[in-house]
Design a protein around this motif. Structure first.
Motif, short mmCIF file in Angstrom:
data_model
loop_
_atom_site.label_atom_id
_atom_site.label_comp_id
_atom_site.label_asym_id
_atom_site.label_seq_id
_atom_site.Cartn_x
_atom_site.Cartn_y
_atom_site.Cartn_z
N HIS A 270 13.95 26.72 37.10
CA HIS A 270 14.61 28.01 36.85
C HIS A 270 14.33 29.04 37.95
O HIS A 270 15.03 30.04 38.07
CB HIS A 270 14.20 28.59 35.50
N TRP A 271 13.30 28.80 38.72
CA TRP A 271 12.90 29.74 39.77
C TRP A 271 13.40 29.32 41.14
O TRP A 271 13.03 29.89 42.16
CB TRP A 271 11.37 29.85 39.80
N LEU B 83 14.79 32.04 43.50
CA LEU B 83 13.76 32.97 43.98
C LEU B 83 12.90 32.30 45.05
O LEU B 83 12.63 32.89 46.10
CB LEU B 83 12.89 33.45 42.81
N PHE C 149 11.09 23.69 41.25
CA PHE C 149 10.90 25.02 40.70
C PHE C 149 11.92 25.38 39.62
O PHE C 149 11.92 26.50 39.13
CB PHE C 149 10.92 26.07 41.83
#
Length: 193
Positions: free
Chosen positions: A49-50, A53, A47
Motif C-alpha cells: 500500500h505504500w 510513497l 511495500f
C-alpha cells in the motif's frame, strides 16, 4: 590555525557523503543485479500500500548517492503501466530535485576548492564552456545521453558557478526527452537489457 565550526561541519558532511557514495558504488559493483529493473520493481512491490510513497522517496533521494535514475524510471513503468504520465512527472521532479541538491552541494562541502587547486585548467575550461550561451545545450545533451550520470554535470555546474536557471533548464530539456523515450519504449528497452 584551527578550523571554524562551519569548516568542521563542512568536512564532516563531505566525509559522510563521500563515504556513502563509495559504499553505494561498491555495492553497485559487487551486486549489479540488485539495480536491475526487475529487482528494483520487486523491491518496490514489497511495500504494497505504500509503494507510491516509497517510489516517490527513492526517486527524489537516489541522486544524493549517485544512483542512476534509469532503473527507477523503468521500474515505475512496470509497476504503474496505466499511469505512465504520473511516473514521468515524478521521475522528472525527482531528477530536478537531485540536480538542485548536487548543484548547491558543490559549494556547501567545499570539494570544489580541492578540485580547483588540483585541476585548475580543467575547471576553468568547464567554467568557460558551461557559462557560454550554449551551456544550457551542453547540459541538455549530457542529461539526454543515457550512458553518463546526469548527477555529475549538476555537480560540475555548481562547482563552476553556472547560473542555476540555465543548468536546471538544460537538465529539464535533456531528461524530459530521455524519460519520455524510456516510458514510450519501455518494453522494447527492457528486451535489450
Amino acid at each position: 590555525m584551527s578550523a571554524t565550526p562551519l569548516q568542521n561541519i563542512k568536512k564532516t558532511i563531505h566525509y559522510i557523503w563521500v563515504s556513502s557514495v563509495l559504499v553505494s558504488l561498491g555495492y553497485m559493483l559487487l551486486y549489479p543485479s540488485a539495480f536491475s529493473v526487475e529487482e528494483v520493481s520487486a523491491f518496490l512491490q514489497e511495500f504494497d500500500h505504500w509503494v507510491w510513497l516509497v517510489y516517490i522517496l527513492i526517486t527524489f533521494l537516489r541522486g544524493i548517492l549517485l544512483f542512476p535514475s534509469t532503473p527507477f524510471v523503468l521500474a515505475g513503468a512496470i509497476l504503474f503501466p496505466e499511469q505512465l504520465i504520473l511516473v514521468g512527472i515524478i521521475s522528472i521532479l525527482g531528477i530536478l530535485f537531485s540536480a538542485t541538491l548536487l548543484f548547491y552541494f558543490a559549494e556547501i562541502i567545499g570539494f570544489g576548492d580541492y578540485l580547483s587547486q588540483k585541476y585548475p585548467h580543467k575547471i576553468e575550461k568547464a567554467r568557460i564552456a558551461l557559462n557560454q550561451p550554449k551551456g544550457k545545450w551542453l547540459v541538455a545533451a549530457w542529461a539526454w545521453f543515457p550512458f553518463v550520470p546526469t548527477d555529475i554535470i549538476c555537480y560540475v555546474a555548481g562547482l563552476v558557478q553556472m547560473r542555476y536557471s540555465i543548468m536546471i533548464t538544460g537538465i529539464f530539456l535533456g531528461e524530459s526527452i530521455l524519460i519520455s523515450l524510456y516510458l514510450y519504449l519501455g518494453k522494447d528497452i527492457l528486451s535489450f537489457l
